[in-house]
Design a protein around this motif. Structure first.
Motif, mmCIF file in Angstrom:
data_model
loop_
_atom_site.group_PDB
_atom_site.id
_atom_site.type_symbol
_atom_site.label_atom_id
_atom_site.label_comp_id
_atom_site.label_asym_id
_atom_site.label_seq_id
_atom_site.Cartn_x
_atom_site.Cartn_y
_atom_site.Cartn_z
ATOM 1 N N ASP A 43 0.194 -1.063 0.092
ATOM 2 C CA ASP A 43 -0.385 0.222 0.017
ATOM 3 C C ASP A 43 1.211 1.565 0.029
ATOM 4 O O ASP A 43 2.351 1.271 0.390
ATOM 5 N N HIS A 79 -4.884 3.719 -0.887
ATOM 6 C CA HIS A 79 -3.987 2.415 -0.635
ATOM 7 C C HIS A 79 -3.022 2.275 -1.999
ATOM 8 O O HIS A 79 -2.171 1.958 -1.377
ATOM 9 N N ALA A 179 -5.885 -5.492 3.851
ATOM 10 C CA ALA A 179 -6.035 -3.707 3.159
ATOM 11 C C ALA A 179 -7.238 -3.510 4.257
ATOM 12 O O ALA A 179 -7.660 -3.160 5.547
#
Length: 303
Positions: A43, A79, A179
């Motif tokens: 990320d 992200h 995530a």
């Protein structure tokens, strides 16, 4: 942690977590740096605070010619917004993202327009993304591997949050980079909150994604929002409940008010997230999450 700071992930050698200071909020946005044989950044943040991330990578000891991977878990700009900026700074790094996200990073115009529509006034905290050169980006499918030399990350699609979303699993270290697939972890209260953004949130698939993460039997969960935590099965059960209860709350309030705008306003005004985030962030989070559930319900799907 405070914005711009980084620290080792306890129990996982060579792994570091960096606080991006996303949305001017401490402990909201994470970037992970794996100082492996072939180092990786997992990320990237929005790109707005990229100089602090560059400093973190430098302090860890990874040179500009040494970074091998820039690996967003999905194309959402909180992200992946920094991917093009990182690619420009680290000329030998390959950018890799789930296949359905590739086109958005090569030509981000539609993604930018969609993000502006979704986050509204919060766009001020983003940076215009730099396109990733097509020859430097690779799409990922289920069970693909990201080769870090002395270890690897296994890709598992997790499309409940968005169709271009995956989690990355380091089976040797027992780490899953979740995530947004397992919700938002809030260290201050040691609890998980839902994340249900428009337009493609899917409750049923999201619950399957959480079950998939549990099946990997991890030792550590590295949340995109925010930070690492030792694995506890109860935490993922809490995540499931948070999603189901949130969708039901939005559905019930829509039945009561019969006006989507009023529903969103209700949840903005009653958000309890002010207990751990600043009021602006709490209100924006409630708005985004409510609108994502309304989109899910408006597709004719039921909780």
């Amino acid at each position: 942690m405070n914005a711009g700071e980084f620290e080792p992930v306890s129990g996982v050698p060579d792994l570091y977590v960096h606080d991006t200071g996303m949305f001017d909020t401490d402990e909201y946005g994470s970037v992970y740096v794996y100082d492996a044989e072939r180092p990786a950044v997992i990320d990237t943040g929005t790109g707005a605070n990229r100089e602090a991330l560059f400093e973190t990578i430098d302090e860890i000891g990874i040179g500009v010619d040494e970074l091998a991977w820039i690996a967003p878990t999905h194309a959402h700009l909180d992200h992946a917004g920094g991917a093009g900026h990182l690619a420009a700074r680290y000329p030998n790094a390959e950018v890799t993202v789930p296949e359905r996200g590739v086109r958005h990073l090569v030509d981000p115009d539609r993604l930018v327009a969609g993000t502006k529509s979704a986050v509204r006034e919060q766009w001020t905290y983003y940076d215009e993304p730099e396109p990733v050169p097509e020859e430097r980006i690779t799409g990922l499918a289920d069970d693909d591997r990201i080769d870090l030399g002395d270890r690897e990350l296994v890709v598992h699609g997790a499309p409940g949050h968005a169709p271009h979303h995956a989690v990355y699993h380091d089976p040797d270290a027992g780490v899953v980079f979740t995530a947004d697939a397992a919700g938002i972890y809030v260290p201050e209260i040691d609890s998980v909150r839902q994340t249900t953004p428009p337009p493609q949130f899917d409750l049923d698939q999201c619950l399957r994604d959480i079950a998939m993460i549990a099946d990997l039997e991890p030792e550590y969960l590295c949340f995109g929002h925010f930070g690492p935590r030792e694995y506890d099965p109860d935490l993922l059960e809490e995540a499931k409940r948070a999603y189901v209860e949130w969708v039901e709350a939005v559905r019930a309030k829509r039945e009561e008010l019969d006006d989507d705008g009023a529903v969103v306003e209700h949840f903005e005004e009653t958000s309890t997230d002010v207990e751990f985030w600043n009021p602006e962030r709490a209100r924006a989070e409630a708005s985004l999450n409510a609108r994502g559930v309304l989109a899910f319900l408006n597709r004719g799907e039921t909780p």
